[in-house]
Design an enzyme around this catalytic site. Sequence first.
Site, mmCIF file in Angstrom:
data_model
loop_
_atom_site.group_PDB
_atom_site.id
_atom_site.type_symbol
_atom_site.label_atom_id
_atom_site.label_comp_id
_atom_site.label_asym_id
_atom_site.label_seq_id
_atom_site.Cartn_x
_atom_site.Cartn_y
_atom_site.Cartn_z
ATOM 1 N N ASP A 8 -22.521 -53.710 31.597
ATOM 2 C CA ASP A 8 -22.758 -52.640 32.570
ATOM 3 C C ASP A 8 -24.140 -52.841 33.195
ATOM 4 O O ASP A 8 -25.154 -52.816 32.494
ATOM 5 C CB ASP A 8 -22.701 -51.271 31.871
ATOM 6 C CG ASP A 8 -22.797 -50.103 32.842
ATOM 7 O OD1 ASP A 8 -22.924 -50.339 34.061
ATOM 8 O OD2 ASP A 8 -22.745 -48.944 32.376
ATOM 9 N N ASP A 28 -18.188 -47.498 38.222
ATOM 10 C CA ASP A 28 -18.618 -46.255 37.565
ATOM 11 C C ASP A 28 -19.252 -45.386 38.658
ATOM 12 O O ASP A 28 -18.568 -44.571 39.300
ATOM 13 C CB ASP A 28 -19.602 -46.607 36.431
ATOM 14 C CG ASP A 28 -20.294 -45.415 35.790
ATOM 15 O OD1 ASP A 28 -20.124 -44.288 36.261
ATOM 16 O OD2 ASP A 28 -21.051 -45.597 34.804
ATOM 17 N N GLY A 72 -19.233 -42.329 29.199
ATOM 18 C CA GLY A 72 -20.019 -41.300 28.532
ATOM 19 C C GLY A 72 -21.394 -41.193 29.149
ATOM 20 O O GLY A 72 -21.815 -42.061 29.929
ATOM 21 N N LYS A 81 -20.166 -52.787 24.569
ATOM 22 C CA LYS A 81 -20.620 -52.867 25.962
ATOM 23 C C LYS A 81 -22.114 -53.132 25.951
ATOM 24 O O LYS A 81 -22.874 -52.377 25.332
ATOM 25 C CB LYS A 81 -20.296 -51.554 26.682
ATOM 26 C CG LYS A 81 -21.052 -51.319 27.981
ATOM 27 C CD LYS A 81 -20.455 -50.137 28.748
ATOM 28 C CE LYS A 81 -21.526 -49.248 29.355
ATOM 29 N NZ LYS A 81 -20.934 -48.089 30.066
ATOM 30 N N LEU A 82 -22.522 -54.206 26.630
ATOM 31 C CA LEU A 82 -23.947 -54.531 26.716
ATOM 32 C C LEU A 82 -24.487 -54.091 28.067
ATOM 33 O O LEU A 82 -23.930 -54.429 29.117
ATOM 34 C CB LEU A 82 -24.166 -56.044 26.581
ATOM 35 C CG LEU A 82 -23.667 -56.717 25.301
ATOM 36 C CD1 LEU A 82 -24.044 -58.202 25.318
ATOM 37 C CD2 LEU A 82 -24.240 -56.035 24.061
ATOM 38 N N LYS A 83 -25.589 -53.360 28.040
ATOM 39 C CA LYS A 83 -26.287 -53.044 29.284
ATOM 40 C C LYS A 83 -26.993 -54.312 29.751
ATOM 41 O O LYS A 83 -27.619 -54.999 28.919
ATOM 42 C CB LYS A 83 -27.311 -51.931 29.026
ATOM 43 C CG LYS A 83 -26.677 -50.579 28.748
ATOM 44 C CD LYS A 83 -25.990 -50.038 29.992
ATOM 45 C CE LYS A 83 -25.622 -48.571 29.832
ATOM 46 N NZ LYS A 83 -24.992 -48.030 31.051
ATOM 47 N N ASN A 122 -25.335 -50.975 35.940
ATOM 48 C CA ASN A 122 -25.893 -49.767 36.578
ATOM 49 C C ASN A 122 -26.606 -50.105 37.892
ATOM 50 O O ASN A 122 -27.766 -49.719 38.091
ATOM 51 C CB ASN A 122 -26.832 -49.024 35.625
ATOM 52 C CG ASN A 122 -26.100 -48.357 34.479
ATOM 53 O OD1 ASN A 122 -26.211 -48.770 33.330
ATOM 54 N ND2 ASN A 122 -25.313 -47.350 34.775
ATOM 55 N N LYS A 179 -15.713 -40.777 34.359
ATOM 56 C CA LYS A 179 -16.589 -39.807 33.696
ATOM 57 C C LYS A 179 -16.294 -38.469 34.356
ATOM 58 O O LYS A 179 -16.587 -38.297 35.544
ATOM 59 C CB LYS A 179 -18.063 -40.152 33.928
ATOM 60 C CG LYS A 179 -18.572 -41.322 33.125
ATOM 61 C CD LYS A 179 -20.039 -41.584 33.453
ATOM 62 C CE LYS A 179 -20.520 -42.841 32.775
ATOM 63 N NZ LYS A 179 -21.810 -43.292 33.329
ATOM 64 N N GLU A 239 -19.279 -53.812 34.770
ATOM 65 C CA GLU A 239 -19.338 -52.461 35.324
ATOM 66 C C GLU A 239 -20.470 -52.332 36.343
ATOM 67 O O GLU A 239 -21.617 -52.721 36.062
ATOM 68 C CB GLU A 239 -19.548 -51.491 34.150
ATOM 69 C CG GLU A 239 -19.456 -50.019 34.464
ATOM 70 C CD GLU A 239 -19.629 -49.168 33.196
ATOM 71 O OE1 GLU A 239 -19.477 -49.708 32.075
ATOM 72 O OE2 GLU A 239 -19.942 -47.972 33.335
ATOM 73 N N SER A 265 -21.825 -48.358 23.623
ATOM 74 C CA SER A 265 -22.683 -48.888 24.684
ATOM 75 C C SER A 265 -24.025 -49.261 24.060
ATOM 76 O O SER A 265 -24.668 -48.434 23.421
ATOM 77 C CB SER A 265 -22.865 -47.805 25.759
ATOM 78 O OG SER A 265 -23.710 -48.244 26.790
HETATM 79 O O1 OSB Z 1 -23.544 -46.221 33.049
HETATM 80 O O2 OSB Z 1 -22.128 -45.775 31.553
HETATM 81 C C1 OSB Z 1 -23.256 -45.628 32.026
HETATM 82 C C2 OSB Z 1 -25.385 -43.525 29.653
HETATM 83 C C3 OSB Z 1 -26.073 -42.738 30.560
HETATM 84 C C4 OSB Z 1 -25.860 -42.914 31.890
HETATM 85 C C5 OSB Z 1 -24.971 -43.896 32.343
HETATM 86 C C6 OSB Z 1 -24.264 -44.677 31.445
HETATM 87 C C7 OSB Z 1 -24.504 -44.508 30.071
HETATM 88 C C8 OSB Z 1 -23.891 -45.325 29.029
HETATM 89 C C9 OSB Z 1 -23.763 -44.716 27.652
HETATM 90 O O3 OSB Z 1 -23.537 -46.476 29.181
HETATM 91 C C10 OSB Z 1 -22.408 -44.194 27.416
HETATM 92 C C11 OSB Z 1 -22.348 -43.309 26.183
HETATM 93 O O4 OSB Z 1 -22.267 -43.837 25.084
HETATM 94 O O5 OSB Z 1 -22.371 -42.065 26.307
HETATM 95 MG MG MG Z 2 -21.824 -47.278 33.637
#
Ligand code: OSB
Ligand code: MG
Length: 367
Positions: A186, A236, A288, A159-161, A188, A260, A211, A133
Amino acid sequence: MKIERVELLHVAIPLVSAFRTSFGTMTTKDTFLLRVVTDAAEGWAEFAADPEPLYCSEFVGAAELVLAQHLVPRVTPEVTAAEVQPRTHAIKGHKLAKAALETAILDAELRSYGMPIGTFLGATTDRVPAGVSVGIKNSIPELIGDVEGYLAEGYARIKLKIEPGWDVEPVRAVRERFGDVLLQVDANTAYTLADADHLRRLDEFGLLLMEQPLEEDDIRGHALLAQRIRTPICLDESITSARDAATAIALDACRVINIKPARVGGYLEARRIHDVAVAHGIPVWCGGMLETGIGRGPNLALAALPGFVLPGDVSASRRYFAEDLTEPFELRDGFMHVPTGPGIGVEPIPETLRRFTTATKVLYARD
Ligand code: OSB
Ligand code: MG
């Protein structure tokens, strides 16, 4: 199994680099571990959320209180891992706190039988392909440099935020530079349904999935968005139980699920979500939360179940930590190996744990 003692250990571990998402920037893994001592064995688990409720409503301070005042008293002095969920069901929410408690108890129980958690959950492989990520960066060249490094290390998927203002251009840049690498994004929860036309611009890049574009409680919005974009939607934050998964699937709100264990109350519920998804032909992958080795080990075991057909956010320890609490998890040929020891298969290195521990509290001691 009789519980003799429950301890909570606050730990603070610096990240190798800041991790920025649409909800905030993390520079330290600041959380707590639970240590459960029973008459049969000892168990460990890691609380997955952060000091601030930005990813989800739970946070370190609240979890500590709910464990001490409401959860631990309901599972002592005698309990099995399978009883944790029914016994704590009356307490609304707090699934990440419940997950930590259930996992520590499950670890102790499995260690008392000498059984690895992968065997218990139904893992069918000893190694899983690793994705990574990648946080939001200050510039496209910085992003390209980071992605290049991860691909050189052997990661099988990127995976790009994303967030408004950091979406189409970074995705385009990574696609143009790295060709047909497995790529997903992702958000969020950073978008609204009014952004559907904008998000459709990502369709041309052949992403594996998008995501959680919308708010966590907006299942209907995701179903409507799914009719307006081609990129498969993955949930998620919205999925906190097997029932949620069944609802989202029935309403066509997602075509992929990120599981998760922490978010859904533990590994037992995570396995139920896996089973629901497999029954519906929905692919899943293991998410994660920047876990130390204590959380990473059992996540790898879950990711080895047969329905986990997409690479997870199961990167190596060094992706986040110069020094992990456990023996470091390493990437080998693009794969991460499932721990083979009993229980979660990992434990903190005592001297390292001591250095990173900022406070210890006893939540229960049998007299
Ligand atoms: O949305 O998947 C998520 C980390 C913290 C909280 C939410 C997310 C994430 C990650 C990192 O995307 C995932 C990892 O490498 O642990
Ligand atoms: Mg996520």
